[in-house]
Design a protein around this motif. Structure first.
Motif, PDB file in Angstrom:
ATOM      1  N   ILE A  46     -24.672  57.104 -84.761  1.00 46.30           N
ATOM      2  CA  ILE A  46     -23.726  56.787 -83.699  1.00 46.30           C
ATOM      3  C   ILE A  46     -24.472  56.273 -82.471  1.00 46.30           C
ATOM      4  O   ILE A  46     -24.047  55.308 -81.833  1.00 46.30           O
ATOM      5  CB  ILE A  46     -22.860  58.022 -83.361  1.00 46.30           C
ATOM      6  CG1 ILE A  46     -21.935  58.334 -84.532  1.00 46.30           C
ATOM      7  CG2 ILE A  46     -22.056  57.791 -82.086  1.00 46.30           C
ATOM      8  CD1 ILE A  46     -21.174  59.629 -84.376  1.00 46.30           C
ATOM      9  N   ASP A  47     -25.595  56.904 -82.139  1.00 49.11           N
ATOM     10  CA  ASP A  47     -26.403  56.440 -81.004  1.00 49.11           C
ATOM     11  C   ASP A  47     -26.853  54.995 -81.199  1.00 49.11           C
ATOM     12  O   ASP A  47     -26.782  54.175 -80.281  1.00 49.11           O
ATOM     13  CB  ASP A  47     -27.625  57.340 -80.812  1.00 49.11           C
ATOM     14  CG  ASP A  47     -27.261  58.720 -80.303  1.00 49.11           C
ATOM     15  OD1 ASP A  47     -26.132  58.879 -79.805  1.00 49.11           O
ATOM     16  OD2 ASP A  47     -28.109  59.624 -80.395  1.00 49.11           O
ATOM     17  N   ILE A  48     -27.297  54.687 -82.381  1.00 48.45           N
ATOM     18  CA  ILE A  48     -27.769  53.327 -82.661  1.00 48.45           C
ATOM     19  C   ILE A  48     -26.614  52.341 -82.580  1.00 48.45           C
ATOM     20  O   ILE A  48     -26.743  51.239 -82.029  1.00 48.45           O
ATOM     21  CB  ILE A  48     -28.459  53.277 -84.041  1.00 48.45           C
ATOM     22  CG1 ILE A  48     -29.789  54.027 -83.974  1.00 48.45           C
ATOM     23  CG2 ILE A  48     -28.690  51.834 -84.481  1.00 48.45           C
ATOM     24  CD1 ILE A  48     -30.454  54.215 -85.308  1.00 48.45           C
ATOM     25  N   MET A  49     -25.441  52.717 -83.082  1.00 48.98           N
ATOM     26  CA  MET A  49     -24.294  51.814 -83.045  1.00 48.98           C
ATOM     27  C   MET A  49     -23.850  51.550 -81.605  1.00 48.98           C
ATOM     28  O   MET A  49     -23.522  50.419 -81.248  1.00 48.98           O
ATOM     29  CB  MET A  49     -23.128  52.383 -83.869  1.00 48.98           C
ATOM     30  CG  MET A  49     -23.431  52.473 -85.365  1.00 48.98           C
ATOM     31  SD  MET A  49     -24.028  50.944 -86.089  1.00 48.98           S
ATOM     32  CE  MET A  49     -22.556  49.991 -86.048  1.00 48.98           C
ATOM     33  N   PHE A  50     -23.844  52.581 -80.762  1.00 49.59           N
ATOM     34  CA  PHE A  50     -23.493  52.370 -79.357  1.00 49.59           C
ATOM     35  C   PHE A  50     -24.523  51.493 -78.659  1.00 49.59           C
ATOM     36  O   PHE A  50     -24.185  50.646 -77.844  1.00 49.59           O
ATOM     37  CB  PHE A  50     -23.336  53.704 -78.619  1.00 49.59           C
ATOM     38  CG  PHE A  50     -21.987  54.314 -78.782  1.00 49.59           C
ATOM     39  CD1 PHE A  50     -20.845  53.627 -78.401  1.00 49.59           C
ATOM     40  CD2 PHE A  50     -21.838  55.573 -79.328  1.00 49.59           C
ATOM     41  CE1 PHE A  50     -19.589  54.180 -78.553  1.00 49.59           C
ATOM     42  CE2 PHE A  50     -20.594  56.138 -79.483  1.00 49.59           C
ATOM     43  CZ  PHE A  50     -19.455  55.442 -79.100  1.00 49.59           C
ATOM     44  N   PHE A  51     -25.796  51.680 -78.967  1.00 49.25           N
ATOM     45  CA  PHE A  51     -26.831  50.834 -78.381  1.00 49.25           C
ATOM     46  C   PHE A  51     -26.625  49.375 -78.778  1.00 49.25           C
ATOM     47  O   PHE A  51     -26.706  48.468 -77.938  1.00 49.25           O
ATOM     48  CB  PHE A  51     -28.218  51.313 -78.831  1.00 49.25           C
ATOM     49  CG  PHE A  51     -29.324  50.451 -78.341  1.00 49.25           C
ATOM     50  CD1 PHE A  51     -29.741  50.497 -77.012  1.00 49.25           C
ATOM     51  CD2 PHE A  51     -29.952  49.552 -79.185  1.00 49.25           C
ATOM     52  CE1 PHE A  51     -30.748  49.677 -76.552  1.00 49.25           C
ATOM     53  CE2 PHE A  51     -30.957  48.732 -78.734  1.00 49.25           C
ATOM     54  CZ  PHE A  51     -31.358  48.797 -77.418  1.00 49.25           C
ATOM     55  N   LEU A  52     -26.327  49.129 -80.053  1.00 48.09           N
ATOM     56  CA  LEU A  52     -26.089  47.755 -80.502  1.00 48.09           C
ATOM     57  C   LEU A  52     -24.844  47.173 -79.839  1.00 48.09           C
ATOM     58  O   LEU A  52     -24.835  45.988 -79.459  1.00 48.09           O
ATOM     59  CB  LEU A  52     -25.942  47.712 -82.025  1.00 48.09           C
ATOM     60  CG  LEU A  52     -27.232  47.930 -82.820  1.00 48.09           C
ATOM     61  CD1 LEU A  52     -26.919  48.029 -84.305  1.00 48.09           C
ATOM     62  CD2 LEU A  52     -28.218  46.819 -82.550  1.00 48.09           C
ATOM     63  N   LEU A  53     -23.798  47.983 -79.698  1.00 46.49           N
ATOM     64  CA  LEU A  53     -22.585  47.519 -79.046  1.00 46.49           C
ATOM     65  C   LEU A  53     -22.864  47.093 -77.607  1.00 46.49           C
ATOM     66  O   LEU A  53     -22.471  46.000 -77.181  1.00 46.49           O
ATOM     67  CB  LEU A  53     -21.518  48.621 -79.082  1.00 46.49           C
ATOM     68  CG  LEU A  53     -20.196  48.300 -78.400  1.00 46.49           C
ATOM     69  CD1 LEU A  53     -19.471  47.219 -79.177  1.00 46.49           C
ATOM     70  CD2 LEU A  53     -19.348  49.548 -78.302  1.00 46.49           C
ATOM     71  N   VAL A  54     -23.578  47.935 -76.866  1.00 48.63           N
ATOM     72  CA  VAL A  54     -23.918  47.604 -75.481  1.00 48.63           C
ATOM     73  C   VAL A  54     -24.804  46.363 -75.426  1.00 48.63           C
ATOM     74  O   VAL A  54     -24.613  45.479 -74.582  1.00 48.63           O
ATOM     75  CB  VAL A  54     -24.604  48.805 -74.789  1.00 48.63           C
ATOM     76  CG1 VAL A  54     -25.204  48.410 -73.460  1.00 48.63           C
ATOM     77  CG2 VAL A  54     -23.611  49.944 -74.611  1.00 48.63           C
ATOM     78  N   PHE A  55     -25.764  46.257 -76.332  1.00 50.47           N
ATOM     79  CA  PHE A  55     -26.655  45.094 -76.363  1.00 50.47           C
ATOM     80  C   PHE A  55     -25.860  43.807 -76.573  1.00 50.47           C
ATOM     81  O   PHE A  55     -26.047  42.822 -75.844  1.00 50.47           O
ATOM     82  CB  PHE A  55     -27.689  45.273 -77.483  1.00 50.47           C
ATOM     83  CG  PHE A  55     -28.557  44.076 -77.684  1.00 50.47           C
ATOM     84  CD1 PHE A  55     -29.585  43.783 -76.802  1.00 50.47           C
ATOM     85  CD2 PHE A  55     -28.339  43.221 -78.751  1.00 50.47           C
ATOM     86  CE1 PHE A  55     -30.380  42.665 -76.986  1.00 50.47           C
ATOM     87  CE2 PHE A  55     -29.128  42.101 -78.939  1.00 50.47           C
ATOM     88  CZ  PHE A  55     -30.149  41.832 -78.054  1.00 50.47           C
ATOM     89  N   PHE A  56     -24.947  43.789 -77.546  1.00 48.72           N
ATOM     90  CA  PHE A  56     -24.186  42.576 -77.817  1.00 48.72           C
ATOM     91  C   PHE A  56     -23.210  42.255 -76.698  1.00 48.72           C
ATOM     92  O   PHE A  56     -22.955  41.085 -76.406  1.00 48.72           O
ATOM     93  CB  PHE A  56     -23.471  42.668 -79.167  1.00 48.72           C
ATOM     94  CG  PHE A  56     -24.398  42.495 -80.337  1.00 48.72           C
ATOM     95  CD1 PHE A  56     -25.115  41.322 -80.491  1.00 48.72           C
ATOM     96  CD2 PHE A  56     -24.571  43.499 -81.259  1.00 48.72           C
ATOM     97  CE1 PHE A  56     -25.987  41.146 -81.556  1.00 48.72           C
ATOM     98  CE2 PHE A  56     -25.435  43.339 -82.325  1.00 48.72           C
ATOM     99  CZ  PHE A  56     -26.150  42.166 -82.475  1.00 48.72           C
TER     100      PHE A  56
END
Length: 131
Positions: A18-28
């Motif tokens: 979940i942490d990685i998915m939120f990081f990717l979401l914020v990055f994009f």
């Protein structure tokens, strides 16, 4: 001894995923926000103390000091500009980002092409004084 030989059921840790998915979401989201502003001809805009902020336009037309017209990093003639605007429809809003040294006749010609294409919402990009 038997306890160590038993097969333990594998667990999938979901919190790091979940942490990685939120990081990717914020990055994009951040990358997309940096891509949104339209790029045009690099020029120094005229300043205006009475300018108002407009809603984001659908088309930004760049006009440089030599009279070159650019839309989305493509150099166009007045006829090509009119055809492009007619394709987009009359509900399109246009902002003209003219260089400070651009000739008034070139600006009027671009505005005429917009009006002939049926565009009624035309703005002129400026910068704040001292900026």
């Amino acid at each position: 001894m038997m306890r160590y030989l038993q097969r333990r059921k594998a667990r999938i840790e979901i919190v790091p995923m979940i942490d990685i998915m939120f990081f990717l979401l914020v990055f994009f989201i951040m990358v997309t926000l940096n891509m949104i502003p339209a790029t045009g001809i690099g020029s120094r805009l005229p300043s205006s103390s009475s300018a108002e902020r407009l809603e984001s336009s659908q088309i930004v037309i760049g006009l440089d000091a030599a009279g070159m017209i650019g839309v989305d990093q493509q150099i166009l003639t007045l006829e090509q500009l009119g055809a492009l605007l007619r394709e987009r429809g009359t509900e399109t809003s246009v902002i003209i980002a003219g260089a400070e040294a651009a000739a008034l006749s070139d600006l009027v010609a671009v505005m005429d092409a917009c009006r002939l294409a049926g565009i009624t919402r035309i703005g002129i990009a400026t910068r704040e004084p001292g900026a």
